[in-house]
Scaffold this motif. Structure first.
Motif, short mmCIF file in Angstrom:
data_model
loop_
_atom_site.label_atom_id
_atom_site.label_comp_id
_atom_site.label_asym_id
_atom_site.label_seq_id
_atom_site.Cartn_x
_atom_site.Cartn_y
_atom_site.Cartn_z
N THR A 235 11.94 10.41 -9.74
CA THR A 235 11.50 9.71 -8.53
C THR A 235 12.09 8.30 -8.56
O THR A 235 11.93 7.58 -9.55
CB THR A 235 9.97 9.62 -8.46
N LEU A 236 12.76 7.94 -7.47
CA LEU A 236 13.35 6.60 -7.34
C LEU A 236 12.71 5.93 -6.12
O LEU A 236 13.17 6.11 -4.99
CB LEU A 236 14.86 6.70 -7.16
N PRO A 237 11.63 5.15 -6.33
CA PRO A 237 10.98 4.47 -5.20
C PRO A 237 11.89 3.38 -4.65
O PRO A 237 12.48 2.60 -5.41
CB PRO A 237 9.70 3.89 -5.81
N VAL A 238 11.98 3.30 -3.34
CA VAL A 238 12.83 2.32 -2.68
C VAL A 238 11.97 1.47 -1.75
O VAL A 238 11.09 1.98 -1.07
CB VAL A 238 13.96 3.03 -1.89
N ASP A 239 12.23 0.18 -1.75
CA ASP A 239 11.50 -0.73 -0.88
C ASP A 239 12.52 -1.55 -0.09
O ASP A 239 13.71 -1.58 -0.43
CB ASP A 239 10.62 -1.66 -1.73
N ILE A 240 12.03 -2.23 0.96
CA ILE A 240 12.92 -3.06 1.79
C ILE A 240 12.55 -4.52 1.59
O ILE A 240 11.37 -4.88 1.49
CB ILE A 240 12.82 -2.66 3.29
N TYR A 241 13.58 -5.36 1.48
CA TYR A 241 13.35 -6.79 1.31
C TYR A 241 12.81 -7.40 2.61
O TYR A 241 13.24 -7.05 3.71
CB TYR A 241 14.64 -7.51 0.96
N THR A 242 11.85 -8.32 2.45
CA THR A 242 11.39 -9.13 3.58
C THR A 242 11.20 -10.55 3.07
O THR A 242 11.06 -10.78 1.86
CB THR A 242 10.09 -8.58 4.17
N GLU A 243 11.22 -11.53 3.95
CA GLU A 243 11.12 -12.93 3.53
C GLU A 243 9.71 -13.46 3.80
O GLU A 243 9.08 -13.13 4.80
CB GLU A 243 12.16 -13.79 4.25
N LYS A 244 9.27 -14.29 2.86
CA LYS A 244 7.94 -14.89 2.99
C LYS A 244 8.03 -16.36 2.57
O LYS A 244 8.83 -16.73 1.69
CB LYS A 244 6.94 -14.15 2.09
N THR A 245 7.21 -17.21 3.18
CA THR A 245 7.16 -18.63 2.86
C THR A 245 5.71 -19.03 2.58
O THR A 245 4.81 -18.70 3.37
CB THR A 245 7.74 -19.49 3.99
N LEU A 246 5.49 -19.73 1.48
CA LEU A 246 4.16 -20.20 1.10
C LEU A 246 4.21 -21.70 0.84
O LEU A 246 5.24 -22.24 0.44
CB LEU A 246 3.68 -19.49 -0.17
N GLU A 247 3.07 -22.35 1.07
CA GLU A 247 2.93 -23.76 0.69
C GLU A 247 2.27 -23.80 -0.68
O GLU A 247 1.16 -23.28 -0.88
CB GLU A 247 2.09 -24.52 1.71
N VAL A 248 2.96 -24.42 -1.64
CA VAL A 248 2.48 -24.43 -3.02
C VAL A 248 2.16 -25.87 -3.42
O VAL A 248 3.03 -26.76 -3.32
CB VAL A 248 3.54 -23.85 -3.97
N PRO A 249 0.92 -26.16 -3.87
CA PRO A 249 0.57 -27.52 -4.31
C PRO A 249 1.26 -27.84 -5.64
O PRO A 249 1.51 -26.95 -6.46
CB PRO A 249 -0.95 -27.46 -4.46
N LEU A 250 1.58 -29.13 -5.83
CA LEU A 250 2.24 -29.58 -7.04
C LEU A 250 1.21 -30.17 -8.00
O LEU A 250 0.39 -30.99 -7.61
CB LEU A 250 3.31 -30.62 -6.70
N GLN A 251 1.29 -29.75 -9.27
CA GLN A 251 0.36 -30.24 -10.28
C GLN A 251 1.15 -30.57 -11.55
O GLN A 251 2.14 -29.91 -11.88
CB GLN A 251 -0.71 -29.20 -10.60
N GLY A 252 0.68 -31.59 -12.27
CA GLY A 252 1.32 -31.98 -13.50
C GLY A 252 0.87 -31.13 -14.67
O GLY A 252 -0.20 -30.52 -14.66
N ILE A 253 1.72 -31.10 -15.71
CA ILE A 253 1.43 -30.33 -16.93
C ILE A 253 1.44 -31.28 -18.12
O ILE A 253 2.35 -32.11 -18.27
CB ILE A 253 2.48 -29.21 -17.14
N GLY A 254 0.41 -31.18 -18.94
CA GLY A 254 0.37 -31.98 -20.18
C GLY A 254 0.04 -33.44 -19.97
O GLY A 254 0.42 -34.29 -20.79
N PHE A 255 -0.69 -33.78 -18.90
CA PHE A 255 -1.05 -35.17 -18.63
C PHE A 255 -2.27 -35.57 -19.48
O PHE A 255 -3.21 -34.77 -19.64
CB PHE A 255 -1.36 -35.37 -17.16
N PRO A 256 -2.29 -36.80 -20.02
CA PRO A 256 -3.48 -37.28 -20.74
C PRO A 256 -4.68 -37.33 -19.79
O PRO A 256 -4.52 -37.36 -18.56
CB PRO A 256 -3.08 -38.69 -21.20
#
Length: 337
Positions: A235-256
């Motif tokens: 079985t070879l499942p096939v899908d179709i590409y579609t485009e999506k846009t999301l708003e992603v919040p920005l957060q810092g990593i390793g902050f004191p």
């Protein structure tokens, strides 16, 4: 009624023409010619059949008395092809109703030869000659070596691998490769079995695929190995590409604990391609930006080029808008209780 009358008139007309031809002098000449032609052909055939000819004949070959628990992993030939020489009159009999009895190989007679049995053609030559006329000369036997491989008790499960090329149509992509079953039993002598890690399918070539494919595919043979089953579902499942846009919040990593990050803008748009089947399951929190405190402190600028630390599976052609932001590191006052 009109149709029957026409048929009768046509029949009478043809009958009269044939009768007229047969009673004519011309028909007698044709019949005499045919008689002598057939007579001369018969004499020529009889004369020709007195000559010696070499022909190929086929004799069935059978392996018998295989004990329980023994698995023939590489089957012997099913037929012997023999070349014989004799007068044409004798050879004609082999083609007109002469049935050869199968040459039987008794499994137990060859057990002392190990798991890979090889029988020279000369060992069964007398048994072949016994089925031929006394005047017939046996020229050769093919195959010259009859061989088979067997296993007693040796087996293991091995995974199935796809061999081939699958090209999808534009905007489509392959999401998985599924075998049913995904593993098969391999039977072989232990010396061979140790080297078998997986089994390949026979070559699968597909182009322009735009829908899920269901196939039955045979496994590629390995000498001395028997696979059960030797055919699997693909079985070879096939899908179709579609485009999506999301708003992603920005957060810092390793902050004191006394430092916080502010970016301008605080959110960015992330556009990407994903299969239609996963479109609704992709969320903003699935995208994580790598904005580390240590890296920001080493920059000699208040602008930062965004980099994604993690992207959900199945996502491709990711674009960040904007891909660069201004930032500010603020101090958070700490209050003692």
């Amino acid at each position: 009624m009109f149709g029957k009358r026409n048929i009768k008139l046509i029949y009478l007309k043809i009958y009269r023409k044939i009768r007229s031809f047969l009673l004519s002098d011309k028909s007698k000449e044709v019949l005499i010619f045919l008689f002598f032609f057939l007579l001369s052909s018969g004499f020529w055939l009889l004369q020709t059949l007195k000559n010696d000819f070499e022909v190929e004949l086929t004799i069935p070959l059978k392996l018998r008395n295989i004990p329980n628990g023994a698995v023939i992993t590489d089957e012997p030939a099913s037929d012997l092809h023999i070349i014989v020489k004799d007068k044409g009159t004798s050879l004609l009999g082999y083609f007109l109703g002469h049935d050869f009895h199968p040459i039987s190989l008794n499994f137990t007679d060859y057990q002392n030869r190990g798991n890979h049995v090889q029988i020279q053609a000369r060992e069964i030559e007398k048994r072949v000659q016994a089925q031929l006329n006394a005047s017939t000369k046996l020229i050769s036997i093919k195959p010259e070596v009859i061989e088979y491989i067997y296993s007693i008790g040796g087996a293991k499960k091995v995974p199935v691998h796809l061999i081939g090329r699958v090209n999808t149509a534009r905007q489509y992509f392959l999401t998985d490769t599924i075998f049913t079953p995904d593993s098969v039993l391999a039977f072989a002598p232990q010396s061979i079995l140790n080297s078998v890690k997986f089994v390949n399918t026979q070559i699968v070539l597909l182009d322009g695929v735009s829908d899920t494919v269901y196939r039955r595919v045979f496994l590629a043979p390995i000498k001395g190995v028997k696979f059960i089953p030797n055919v699997v579902g693909l079985t070879l499942p096939v899908d179709i590409y579609t485009e999506k846009t999301l708003e992603v919040p920005l957060q810092g990593i390793g902050f004191p604990s006394n430092k916080s990050l502010r970016t301008f803008p605080s959110k960015v748009k992330v556009s990407f391609q994903v299969g239609l089947s996963r479109f609704s399951s992709i969320r903003p929190q699935d995208f994580v930006f790598d904005i580390s405190y240590d890296e920001l402190m080493q920059l000699g600028s208040d602008k930062y080029k965004l980099k994604l630390k993690s992207v959900p599976a199945g996502v491709s052609y990711v674009r960040i808008i904007p891909d660069q932001v201004d930032f500010l590191i603020e101090s958070i006052p700490l209050y003692d209780n």
